[in-house]
Design a protein around this motif. Structure first.
Motif, PDB file in Angstrom:
ATOM      1  N   LEU A  52    -104.232   5.838  36.336  1.00 19.75           N
ATOM      2  CA  LEU A  52    -103.570   5.781  37.634  1.00 19.75           C
ATOM      3  C   LEU A  52    -104.505   6.264  38.745  1.00 19.75           C
ATOM      4  N   ALA A  53    -105.268   7.323  38.441  1.00 22.58           N
ATOM      5  CA  ALA A  53    -106.189   7.867  39.439  1.00 22.58           C
ATOM      6  C   ALA A  53    -107.163   6.780  39.899  1.00 22.58           C
ATOM      7  N   GLN A  54    -107.709   6.028  38.951  1.00 29.42           N
ATOM      8  CA  GLN A  54    -108.663   4.976  39.316  1.00 29.42           C
ATOM      9  C   GLN A  54    -107.947   3.796  39.962  1.00 29.42           C
ATOM     10  N   TYR A  55    -106.710   3.547  39.549  1.00 27.33           N
ATOM     11  CA  TYR A  55    -105.938   2.418  40.071  1.00 27.33           C
ATOM     12  C   TYR A  55    -105.615   2.624  41.543  1.00 27.33           C
ATOM     13  N   GLN A  56    -105.121   3.818  41.884  1.00 25.38           N
ATOM     14  CA  GLN A  56    -104.740   4.049  43.283  1.00 25.38           C
ATOM     15  C   GLN A  56    -105.804   4.815  44.052  1.00 25.38           C
ATOM     16  N   LYS A  57    -106.933   5.062  43.410  1.00 21.23           N
ATOM     17  CA  LYS A  57    -108.106   5.676  44.050  1.00 21.23           C
ATOM     18  C   LYS A  57    -107.811   7.024  44.689  1.00 21.23           C
ATOM     19  N   SER A  58    -106.860   7.749  44.118  1.00 19.70           N
ATOM     20  CA  SER A  58    -106.619   9.094  44.637  1.00 19.70           C
ATOM     21  C   SER A  58    -105.881   9.908  43.590  1.00 19.70           C
ATOM     22  N   CYS A  59    -105.863  11.203  43.801  1.00 12.44           N
ATOM     23  CA  CYS A  59    -105.114  12.077  42.909  1.00 12.44           C
ATOM     24  C   CYS A  59    -104.488  13.169  43.758  1.00 12.44           C
TER      25      CYS A  59
ATOM     26  N   ALA B  36     -95.419  -4.494  39.691  1.00 13.67           N
ATOM     27  CA  ALA B  36     -94.482  -3.888  38.747  1.00 13.67           C
ATOM     28  C   ALA B  36     -95.073  -3.898  37.344  1.00 13.67           C
ATOM     29  N   LEU B  37     -95.700  -5.015  36.982  1.00 11.33           N
ATOM     30  CA  LEU B  37     -96.314  -5.097  35.650  1.00 11.33           C
ATOM     31  C   LEU B  37     -97.476  -4.117  35.516  1.00 11.33           C
ATOM     32  N   GLU B  38     -98.284  -4.030  36.576  1.00 14.82           N
ATOM     33  CA  GLU B  38     -99.438  -3.127  36.528  1.00 14.82           C
ATOM     34  C   GLU B  38     -98.992  -1.685  36.357  1.00 14.82           C
ATOM     35  N   LEU B  39     -98.063  -1.255  37.231  1.00  9.14           N
ATOM     36  CA  LEU B  39     -97.578   0.126  37.132  1.00  9.14           C
ATOM     37  C   LEU B  39     -96.829   0.335  35.810  1.00  9.14           C
ATOM     38  N   GLY B  40     -96.064  -0.681  35.414  1.00 11.77           N
ATOM     39  CA  GLY B  40     -95.334  -0.583  34.151  1.00 11.77           C
ATOM     40  C   GLY B  40     -96.271  -0.340  32.993  1.00 11.77           C
TER      41      GLY B  40
ATOM     42  N   LYS C   7     -92.644  -3.087  16.489  1.00 15.46           N
ATOM     43  CA  LYS C   7     -91.551  -3.540  17.329  1.00 15.46           C
ATOM     44  C   LYS C   7     -91.137  -2.428  18.308  1.00 15.46           C
ATOM     45  N   LYS C   8     -91.077  -1.199  17.807  1.00  7.59           N
ATOM     46  CA  LYS C   8     -90.649  -0.088  18.660  1.00  7.59           C
ATOM     47  C   LYS C   8     -91.656   0.166  19.771  1.00  7.59           C
ATOM     48  N   VAL C   9     -92.944   0.159  19.426  1.00  9.22           N
ATOM     49  CA  VAL C   9     -93.980   0.394  20.429  1.00  9.22           C
ATOM     50  C   VAL C   9     -93.923  -0.698  21.501  1.00  9.22           C
ATOM     51  N   THR C  10     -93.745  -1.948  21.060  1.00  3.52           N
ATOM     52  CA  THR C  10     -93.604  -3.048  22.014  1.00  3.52           C
ATOM     53  C   THR C  10     -92.417  -2.800  22.933  1.00  3.52           C
ATOM     54  N   GLY C  11     -91.316  -2.351  22.347  1.00  7.57           N
ATOM     55  CA  GLY C  11     -90.111  -2.090  23.125  1.00  7.57           C
ATOM     56  C   GLY C  11     -90.348  -1.054  24.202  1.00  7.57           C
ATOM     57  N   VAL C  12     -91.079   0.005  23.868  1.00  6.05           N
ATOM     58  CA  VAL C  12     -91.340   1.066  24.838  1.00  6.05           C
ATOM     59  C   VAL C  12     -92.143   0.513  26.018  1.00  6.05           C
ATOM     60  N   ILE C  13     -93.149  -0.317  25.709  1.00  6.23           N
ATOM     61  CA  ILE C  13     -93.976  -0.889  26.780  1.00  6.23           C
ATOM     62  C   ILE C  13     -93.126  -1.811  27.659  1.00  6.23           C
ATOM     63  N   LEU C  14     -92.302  -2.642  27.020  1.00  6.54           N
ATOM     64  CA  LEU C  14     -91.415  -3.519  27.782  1.00  6.54           C
ATOM     65  C   LEU C  14     -90.455  -2.709  28.643  1.00  6.54           C
ATOM     66  N   GLY C  15     -89.936  -1.633  28.077  1.00  5.64           N
ATOM     67  CA  GLY C  15     -88.998  -0.777  28.804  1.00  5.64           C
ATOM     68  C   GLY C  15     -89.622  -0.221  30.065  1.00  5.64           C
ATOM     69  N   SER C  16     -90.890   0.174  29.945  1.00  7.95           N
ATOM     70  CA  SER C  16     -91.585   0.733  31.099  1.00  7.95           C
ATOM     71  C   SER C  16     -91.749  -0.317  32.197  1.00  7.95           C
ATOM     72  N   CYS C  17     -92.107  -1.552  31.800  1.00  7.09           N
ATOM     73  CA  CYS C  17     -92.258  -2.630  32.790  1.00  7.09           C
ATOM     74  C   CYS C  17     -90.910  -2.932  33.456  1.00  7.09           C
ATOM     75  N   LEU C  18     -89.872  -2.964  32.629  1.00  9.37           N
ATOM     76  CA  LEU C  18     -88.537  -3.266  33.150  1.00  9.37           C
ATOM     77  C   LEU C  18     -88.109  -2.210  34.169  1.00  9.37           C
ATOM     78  N   TYR C  19     -88.427  -0.953  33.841  1.00  8.45           N
ATOM     79  CA  TYR C  19     -88.078   0.134  34.763  1.00  8.45           C
ATOM     80  C   TYR C  19     -88.750  -0.077  36.117  1.00  8.45           C
ATOM     81  N   ARG C  20     -90.027  -0.481  36.094  1.00  5.97           N
ATOM     82  CA  ARG C  20     -90.759  -0.712  37.340  1.00  5.97           C
ATOM     83  C   ARG C  20     -90.136  -1.868  38.125  1.00  5.97           C
ATOM     84  N   PHE C  21     -89.640  -2.892  37.401  1.00  6.42           N
ATOM     85  CA  PHE C  21     -88.960  -3.997  38.071  1.00  6.42           C
ATOM     86  C   PHE C  21     -87.724  -3.503  38.798  1.00  6.42           C
TER      87      PHE C  21
END
Lengths: 318, 267
Positions: A207-214, A13-17, A244-258
């Protein structure tokens, strides 16, 4: 309940987030700052993914990232050009570019709807060889994506506080002011969309390199997912400076993946994932509005029904 | 400083909504002139301002600012040397950005080199912004990190005035900039305007619906009607003029227009 959060689920979740947070940051620029709904995000993500994959296959795993970003800049420039110089409404400009990108993406992948990177060197395979330690083998992927996101986040927050960044922010905030100041809104929209789309494409390449496909359909629904992350982030972090806002966006993305991971863990079938995503997005976007409503009712209803007000609290929790 | 040579502008030409908003308007403003403009709604006051700032290009005529022909110069390039305040206090500043950031945006006019794009607000500039804010006497110098959206209308308009004059403009255009404020705040912003314009000897045009202001502010009074400048007084003639005289002239113009209409209708 303990079994819901196994270590590997938290990890992925953290990685994809982290990877998808780059798209959320892109929408942070176009949607929150410039006030433009950039619907070319789906196509641009796939563009970054396919360009990244093709360059990686050609044997340049590191060059894949700048190449994908350059492709993203081109896509953003076309969107911006259509809406600032050709009089195309901004939503339509995004849709047009998105449609066009479908063909471009297929062409980039050599007129095939998917490519895979098995056996190719990627930034992940290169990093894996650095150390053989057990903990390193578990965490190196997260370390790489976190490093990329951290770097981009710091650069972006710095950029938005420069004079150019201030001008871009003002362009989305008050059109009249910008026209009365010496700021060229056409230039600012163009720069903003180019930066935003380069981040979207970078995310695709990682993502392409992470999941080795496109795959050609990889970007479908990306704009909704990123928007959900963005809004979750803005809701949890509230007001504040750019860092603070940029941090929030990154946290939001991780939370969404959770949230998605938990939904999957609660044996939601994989075919229903898009529907689950849509529900999460609808809820995330509606939440600030419902919260405002709930506050309003709390202030106005409780004084009237003071004697039986005990039952009122429950519905405001959600 | 500002010369308008027979400028005209027609909106929606060739349709039933055709409106000749400016009709062969000529005007010469000397360096340091402060002229007030009165006129009924639709007289062409705001259109005149927009023609000067470049919101649209005029159909014919020429606009010269400090001897330079700016008739076909783009809006954001002109606005480097033109200060423009609107009636709506919300239009002049970015609500989600801090006071400091808004001031920095206004101060962009001063920077000339392209590499300034990637520079940040320096502490020296912050100090300068703070000193400038102090003269507003509204306590804004202690709220520099707060978003502008939290300020009241009067505070925002005062801030906008400060921003428009942070880098001394060649001409300052004030489009009823105190009309949406309460009387006390309006008076304060007006005093501030008077002081800043006098201190820096800024050439200034101010639209107002207050006849008293039209005669007491600045050194020249213009009246517009139907896209023309119909009255232009300055010097002793203006000093002798009373509010009643001005109102009479105003009614005279309005009456004449009615008469013209009547003639048209009866024919």
């Amino acid at each position: 309940m303990g079994s819901i959060f196994t270590l590997s689920i938290v990890q992925s979740a953290l990685e994809l987030g982290c990877i998808y947070s780059l798209v959320a940051l892109a929408l942070f620029i176009s949607f929150s700052i410039l006030n433009i709904a950039d619907l070319s995000t789906d196509g641009c993500f796939t563009l970054g993914c396919s360009v990244g994959a093709v360059v990686t296959i050609a044997g340049h795993p590191l060059l894949a990232f700048p190449a994908a970003m350059a492709a993203g800049v081109c896509s953003g420039f076309v969107t911006a050009f259509l809406q600032t110089r050709m009089g195309v409404p901004s939503i339509l400009a995004g849709i047009i570019v998105n449609t066009g990108l479908y063909t471009v993406n297929i062409a980039v992948m050599g007129f095939s709807s998917n490519v895979n990177l098995f056996g190719c060197d990627t930034i992940f395979s290169m990093a894996k060889e650095v150390s053989g330690a057990k903990w390193y083998g578990d965490w190196y992927k997260l370390m790489i994506v976190a490093a990329i996101v951290l770097l981009i986040g710091v650069i972006l927050a710095w950029f938005l506080n420069t004079r150019l960044g201030l001008s871009i922010r003002a362009t989305g905030d008050n059109e009249y002011m910008v026209r009365a100041s010496s700021i060229n809104p056409v230039f600012m929209i163009t720069v903003g969309l180019c930066v935003a789309n380069s981040l979207t494409a970078l995310s695709g390449a990682v993502l392409a390199q992470y999941q080795k496909s496109c795959d050609i359909n990889l970007g479908t629904g990306m704009v909704t997912i990123a928007l959900a992350s963005l809004i979750i982030g803005e809701t949890i972090i509230g007001k504040g400076g750019m860092f603070k806002k940029v941090t929030g966006v990154i946290l939001g993305s991780c939370l969404y993946r959770f949230i998605v991971a938990v939904a999957l863990r609660l044996s939601v079938p994989a075919e229903c994932l898009k529907l689950v995503s849509a529900l999460i997005v609808a809820f995330a976007i509606a939440f600030p509005y419902l919260k405002g409503k709930a506050d309003f009712y709390r202030r106005h209803r409780i004084p009237l029904k003071r004697n039986d007000g005990s039952g009122e609290e429950d519905e405001e929790v959600c | 400083m500002l010369t308008l040579k027979k400028i005209s502008k027609t909106f929606n030409p060739g349709t039933v909504n055709e409106k000749k908003a400016l009709d062969q308007v000529s005007l010469e403003l000397a360096d340091g002139d402060f002229a007030t403009i009165v006129g009924s709604n639709g007289a062409g006051k705001s259109t005149l301002f927009h023609a000067i700032t470049g919101a649209f290009y005029v159909d014919e005529g020429q606009i010269l600012l400090a001897g330079e022909d700016i008739t076909y110069r783009r809006e954001h390039i002109r606005s480097k040397v033109i200060g423009h305040l609107f009636q709506d206090p919300l239009k002049g500043s970015a609500p989600h950005m801090t006071i400091e950031e808004n001031m920095a945006l206004a101060y962009l006019r001063a920077s000339t080199s392209a590499h300034a794009y990637f520079s940040r607000i320096s502490s020296k500039e912050k100090q300068m912004f703070r000193e400038q804010l102090t003269q507003l006497d509204m306590g804004l110098e202690d709220r520099m990190k707060q978003p502008v959206g939290l300020l009241s209308g009067g505070q925002r308009q005062a801030l906008t005035l400060l921003m428009a004059t942070l880098v001394t403009p060649k001409i300052l255009l004030l489009d009823e900039h105190t009309a949406a404020l309460d009387p006390t705040t309006a008076q304060k912003v007006l005093e501030l305007t008077r002081r800043i314009v006098a201190e820096r000897k800024i050439t200034c045009l101010m639209v107002t619906h207050n006849m008293q202001q039209a005669l007491t502010m600045g050194n020249r009074t213009l009246m517009m009607d139907g896209g023309h400048i119909v009255l232009d007084v300055c010097g002793t003639e203006r000093e002798k003029m009373t509010v009643d005289d001005l109102l009479a002239a105003f009614k005279d113009q309005a009456g004449r227009r009615l008469d013209n209409d009547r003639i048209l209708l009866t024919r």
